[in-house]
Write a protein that holds these residues in place. Structure first.
Motif, PDB file in Angstrom:
ATOM      1  N   ILE A 172      58.533  41.625 -11.926  1.00  0.00           N
ATOM      2  CA  ILE A 172      59.053  41.015 -10.515  1.00  0.00           C
ATOM      3  C   ILE A 172      58.285  41.638  -9.375  1.00  0.00           C
ATOM      4  CG2 ILE A 172      60.673  42.613 -10.003  1.00  0.00           C
ATOM      5  CD1 ILE A 172      61.326  38.895  -9.886  1.00  0.00           C
ATOM      6  N   LEU A 187      64.716  34.383  -5.578  1.00  0.00           N
ATOM      7  CA  LEU A 187      65.577  35.312  -6.170  1.00  0.00           C
ATOM      8  C   LEU A 187      67.149  34.747  -6.036  1.00  0.00           C
ATOM      9  CD1 LEU A 187      65.358  37.856  -7.800  1.00  0.00           C
ATOM     10  CD2 LEU A 187      65.866  39.104  -5.787  1.00  0.00           C
ATOM     11  N   ASP A 194      66.933  38.566 -11.083  1.00  0.00           N
ATOM     12  CA  ASP A 194      65.344  38.812 -11.229  1.00  0.00           C
ATOM     13  C   ASP A 194      64.884  38.279 -12.679  1.00  0.00           C
ATOM     14  OD1 ASP A 194      67.013  40.789 -12.243  1.00  0.00           O
ATOM     15  OD2 ASP A 194      65.866  42.546 -11.485  1.00  0.00           O
TER      16      ASP A 194
END
Length: 328
Positions: A172, A187, A194
């Motif tokens: 991420i 998100l 995530d």
């Protein structure tokens, strides 16, 4: 909104969402500004910090014109702040990455991951191997191969691996193609979103790591995963507006994965194969889905949670005007 009309587009935009991150903020920012790839901007979104974060950010922004500091009027939650820094990026930046306000990058990090993206159009996210460091930068542990198949050429294999296995979401914080990230929902405002975003990105390309350890994750008592141990507790970080309400974390994850498959630019065959993986996910997670319903029913009966208010709308909060332009 930020006016970028008079600024030249950087190659890379780095978004730093922060809330009360003064303890490790300066070394984190310095490691980004010291990258051998200098054609970059750093966009900081301060989620209404109450410590010295604002002062430190303004000092760094005053020293380096590549830094943009925006202070939000209140704490919207971690997920909304992650989305905010992406929305505040220069629209001409080709690449984007998130960076935490406590982690440290080696000077060659961006050069290494950028080379992966520019040499291989099948890659959507490029990151490096990771290790953990303590509050003083001392080595804690190295992370090796997590046995994921995120770099597999088959999209259904990638999606199955990232949606059905337990792993550390290092990627991420990898470098991404901005246009690819913009094609996702960003998100989600719910716990573990995530994981959903990484799975959604895998539907658009491979997630690849360079073999060198160029990313140092800071371990300290203030990390959100230490303050909030379970998915139910972590909702306080992702979206404070859901605290005190039934949240059904497993159901939200399943919905996120399903919507990712339905939205992705896939062939009919690949979409069908990924939908088959969703059926497998449902079978694997059925005990957790049932426990979510039972837990929420018990919490509602006991008055620990309540249906109240309206559902928070996804989106990016409007920020205060920046302290300076992104680039000269």
């Amino acid at each position: 909104m930020v006016d970028h009309c008079t600024t030249s587009a950087p190659l890379i935009s780095i978004g730093v969402p922060v809330y009360n991150g003064a303890a490790f903020l300066v070394p984190a920012l310095e490691s980004l500004l010291a990258q051998t790839v200098s054609d970059l901007e750093i966009v900081i979104s301060d989620n209404g910090s109450t410590d010295a974060t604002e002062q430190l950010c303004r000092e760094v922004a005053a020293r380096d014109p590549r830094v943009l500091y925006v202070r939000q009027p209140t704490n919207y939650g971690g997920a909304a702040n992650f989305n905010a820094v992406f929305a505040l990026r220069h629209p001409g930046a080709r690449y984007f990455k998130w960076a935490a306000a406590d982690d440290v990058h080696e000077p060659g990090y961006l050069a290494a991951v950028l080379q992966l993206l520019e040499s291989d159009p099948t890659v959507s996210v490029a990151h490096s191997r990771t290790d953990d460091v303590d509050e003083h930068g001392g080595h804690v542990r190295a992370w090796g191969d997590q046995s994921l198949e995120a770099d597999h050429p088959d999209v259904a294999v990638r999606f199955a691996s990232l949606s059905q296995r337990n792993y550390q979401c290092f990627s991420i914080f990898g470098l991404m193609r901005a246009e690819v990230l913009a094609s996702t929902r960003g998100l989600g405002l719910y716990s573990e979103s995530d994981r959903v975003l990484l799975a959604e990105l895998s539907l658009r390309g491979r997630l690849v790591d360079v073999p060198e350890v160029l990313f140092h994750r800071r371990q300290h008592a203030g990390r959100s995963v230490r303050q909030y141990r379970t998915a139910r507790e972590r909702i306080a970080w992702f979206n404070p507006r859901l605290v005190g309400r039934p949240v059904f974390p497993e159901w939200r994850l399943g919905r996120g994965y399903l919507e990712a498959v339905l939205r992705a630019p896939l062939s009919t065959v690949d979409r069908t194969r990924c939908m088959a993986q969703m059926l497998r996910w449902t079978r694997l997670r059925t005990p957790h889905l049932v426990r979510n319903v039972l837990r929420s029913a018990l919490d509602l009966a006991a008055g620990r949670v309540a249906w109240r208010g309206t559902r928070p709308r996804p989106g990016t909060p409007a920020g205060h005007p920046p302290t300076r332009a992104l680039l000269p």
